[in-house]
Write a protein that holds these residues in place. Structure first.
Motif, PDB file in Angstrom:
ATOM      1  N   SER A 110      61.486  32.584  35.466  1.00  0.00           N
ATOM      2  CA  SER A 110      61.151  33.598  36.461  1.00  0.00           C
ATOM      3  C   SER A 110      60.877  34.904  35.736  1.00  0.00           C
ATOM      4  O   SER A 110      61.640  35.310  34.859  1.00  0.00           O
ATOM      5  CB  SER A 110      62.281  33.754  37.480  1.00  0.00           C
ATOM      6  N   GLU A 111      59.810  35.562  36.118  1.00  0.00           N
ATOM      7  CA  GLU A 111      59.273  36.655  35.311  1.00  0.00           C
ATOM      8  C   GLU A 111      60.148  37.901  35.276  1.00  0.00           C
ATOM      9  O   GLU A 111      60.376  38.486  34.222  1.00  0.00           O
ATOM     10  CB  GLU A 111      57.880  37.035  35.842  1.00  0.00           C
ATOM     11  N   THR A 113      63.805  32.794  50.432  1.00  0.00           N
ATOM     12  CA  THR A 113      64.635  33.940  50.085  1.00  0.00           C
ATOM     13  C   THR A 113      65.547  34.257  51.263  1.00  0.00           C
ATOM     14  O   THR A 113      65.171  34.106  52.432  1.00  0.00           O
ATOM     15  CB  THR A 113      63.777  35.172  49.748  1.00  0.00           C
ATOM     16  N   GLY A 172      69.875  35.024  37.474  1.00  0.00           N
ATOM     17  CA  GLY A 172      68.496  35.005  37.024  1.00  0.00           C
ATOM     18  C   GLY A 172      68.225  33.774  36.184  1.00  0.00           C
ATOM     19  O   GLY A 172      69.115  32.949  35.954  1.00  0.00           O
ATOM     20  N   CYS A 184      70.490  29.898  43.895  1.00  0.00           N
ATOM     21  CA  CYS A 184      70.396  30.569  42.599  1.00  0.00           C
ATOM     22  C   CYS A 184      71.392  31.717  42.591  1.00  0.00           C
ATOM     23  O   CYS A 184      71.213  32.703  43.314  1.00  0.00           O
ATOM     24  CB  CYS A 184      68.993  31.106  42.362  1.00  0.00           C
ATOM     25  N   ASP A 192      63.421  38.624  36.347  1.00  0.00           N
ATOM     26  CA  ASP A 192      64.881  38.694  36.313  1.00  0.00           C
ATOM     27  C   ASP A 192      65.411  38.214  34.971  1.00  0.00           C
ATOM     28  O   ASP A 192      64.651  37.802  34.093  1.00  0.00           O
ATOM     29  CB  ASP A 192      65.516  37.943  37.489  1.00  0.00           C
ATOM     30  N   HIS A 224      65.878  34.529  41.195  1.00  0.00           N
ATOM     31  CA  HIS A 224      65.255  33.412  40.496  1.00  0.00           C
ATOM     32  C   HIS A 224      64.509  32.478  41.435  1.00  0.00           C
ATOM     33  O   HIS A 224      63.491  31.902  41.046  1.00  0.00           O
ATOM     34  CB  HIS A 224      66.318  32.623  39.716  1.00  0.00           C
ATOM     35  N   ASN A 283      55.562  32.414  48.475  1.00  0.00           N
ATOM     36  CA  ASN A 283      56.791  31.793  47.987  1.00  0.00           C
ATOM     37  C   ASN A 283      56.972  30.378  48.544  1.00  0.00           C
ATOM     38  O   ASN A 283      56.867  30.158  49.752  1.00  0.00           O
ATOM     39  CB  ASN A 283      58.001  32.652  48.373  1.00  0.00           C
ATOM     40  N   ASP A 298      62.848  33.328  43.987  1.00  0.00           N
ATOM     41  CA  ASP A 298      61.714  34.058  44.539  1.00  0.00           C
ATOM     42  C   ASP A 298      60.581  34.019  43.508  1.00  0.00           C
ATOM     43  O   ASP A 298      60.781  34.394  42.355  1.00  0.00           O
ATOM     44  CB  ASP A 298      62.135  35.494  44.830  1.00  0.00           C
ATOM     45  N   ILE A 299      59.400  33.543  43.919  1.00  0.00           N
ATOM     46  CA  ILE A 299      58.252  33.548  43.005  1.00  0.00           C
ATOM     47  C   ILE A 299      57.720  34.979  42.977  1.00  0.00           C
ATOM     48  O   ILE A 299      56.709  35.325  43.581  1.00  0.00           O
ATOM     49  CB  ILE A 299      57.169  32.554  43.455  1.00  0.00           C
ATOM     50  N   HIS A 300      58.425  35.856  42.245  1.00  0.00           N
ATOM     51  CA  HIS A 300      58.185  37.283  42.406  1.00  0.00           C
ATOM     52  C   HIS A 300      57.064  37.829  41.544  1.00  0.00           C
ATOM     53  O   HIS A 300      56.904  39.041  41.425  1.00  0.00           O
ATOM     54  CB  HIS A 300      59.488  38.077  42.181  1.00  0.00           C
TER      55      HIS A 300
END
Length: 418
Positions: A192-193, A160, A188, A185, A195, A145, A156, A147-149
């Motif tokens: 956040s996309e 992380t 999830g 975090c 997770d 969560h 980021n 991490d701007i993944h």
């Protein structure tokens, strides 16, 4: 010589949850409270400013235990990380008067690259605003969560960390930068996309290493924890505050009680996303997850409240629509209307308990002799109708450390120097 101010004649709600005091007085000497009680029993010193607040309520300033003082334009984090932090800092500085206007005298920022610097500017007197405690960067696992993944790793804004040694180093880095506490975090999340709020993140061993580093410097860890196992893992590792707690179960509730941990539900952000998020650019995945878990979130908060878990009030507001600062009392209204706490219990959550949760319970959160004079004057009685606090026009005066930052003309029936 420090200024002395006597607030005279109001109804006192001291933040401890007990009975109110009519025709009360609060004497501030400089930044601290020196006397509290029935106004007739307070000796009036020479050269004191007397402010007549008859018909108003004197209460502690609100403490928002979960915000992001970050200055983003919207809740699409992919767009946020592409903006210069200097622009975001400019927006975040504009949020300070909004918080004061709403009666918020202290905030805990749980992840922002700029809040640490804003905190320092307030301390230096360059800007006026609430007290700020900040975690600086969020710690989370790769692909988790924090991490701007949705973007390559080099974009980021958070940190992380994977494995015990890396987690230990990441915690030390935040304290080196000046963080007041650590935010991790352990599950999830909604915004956040890739997770899922049901997924645990970071191991107990990784979290324990971070907790050790925090406690070694007299601090603590707050955990974004939405999944059942993520909540349990965080509590087993010694985390002090659980943020969101959406899927908390009986084991998690028992661990919270055993550990005397704090739960910060952040109902306000989910409510705003569910109601109007589609009008303000909230990504579809965020809308879908918020709608999926909102009712369950409320039901689990009711269970935690019934069990006696300590609930602190935090909004997760970030300064942009639909979660602009200034409407922070929405969390208190939702605790009353959705969770079933009494208005007085909501006040305690948003003052005393939140102050304890963010590590300032010895200094603020209640109106008591010796504490810092962080208090507000309110038109209307929030102990009878909590929604009074949602209208910033009802917040007539705001004091932070005895300094008056908001001064509503309606309160100034009598201002004199003796």
């Amino acid at each position: 010589m420090a200024n002395q101010v006597l607030l005279k004649g109001g109804l006192l709600i001291d933040g401890n949850g007990g009975g109110v005091i009519e025709n009360a007085g609060v004497l501030n000497h400089g930044e601290r409270i020196t006397a509290v009680g029935p106004v007739d029993l307070i000796p009036v010193p020479e050269n004191v400013e007397i402010v007549d607040v008859e018909g108003k309520v004197i209460m502690p300033g609100l403490v928002d235990a979960h915000v992001h003082l970050i200055g983003v334009k919207n809740l699409n984090l992919m767009l946020a990380v592409l903006e210069p932090t200097e622009i975001q800092m400019g927006r975040a500085l504009k949020d300070l008067p909004k918080l004061i206007d709403a009666g918020v005298t202290a905030i805990r920022d749980v992840g922002s690259p700029v809040a640490l610097h804003i905190r320092n500017l307030i301390k230096d007197g360059v800007y006026e605003g609430p007290r700020v405690k900040t975690s600086y960067k969020i710690l989370g696992q790769t692909g988790g969560h924090g991490d701007i993944h949705m973007l390559p790793p080099e974009f980021n804004m958070n940190r992380t960390c994977d494995g015990v040694d890396d987690c230990r180093k990441a915690a030390r880095e935040q304290f080196r930068a000046g963080a007041d506490f650590i935010k991790i975090c352990s599950s999830g999340g909604v915004l956040s996309e890739k997770d899922d709020p049901r997924s645990p993140q970071l191991t107990v061993e990784e979290i324990s290493a971070i907790v050790y580093e925090a406690e070694a410097v007299g601090s603590y860890v707050a955990s974004h924890a939405q999944s059942t196992q993520g909540i349990i893992n965080a509590l087993k590792a010694g985390v002090k505050t659980i943020e969101h707690g959406i899927l908390i179960d009986e084991e998690g509730i028992e661990l919270m009680l055993e550990n005397e941990a704090y739960l910060v539900p952040t109902l306000a952000i989910v409510k705003r996303i569910v109601d109007v998020g589609d009008q303000y650019g909230v990504p579809e995945f965020g809308l879908r997850k918020a709608r999926t878990y909102y009712d369950l979130h409320i039901q689990n908060m009711k269970k935690a409240y019934a069990a006696g878990v300590k609930i602190a009030a935090g909004t997760d507001f970030a300064g942009c629509d639909p979660v602009a600062h200034g409407g922070n009392a929405l969390e208190l209204e939702l605790l009353v209307n959705d969770v079933g706490v009494t208005p007085m219990e909501a006040i305690v959550s948003g003052t005393k308990t939140s102050a304890e949760a963010i590590g300032l319970g010895d200094e603020i959160g209640t109106i008591e002799k010796g504490k810092l004079a962080d208090l507000i004057i309110v038109d209307g009685n929030p102990a009878e109708d909590i929604s009074v606090l949602l209208d910033t026009n009802n917040i007539k005066q705001v004091y932070v450390g005895g300094k008056r930052y908001k001064n509503g003309e309606a309160v100034k029936k009598e201002v004199e120097l003796i």
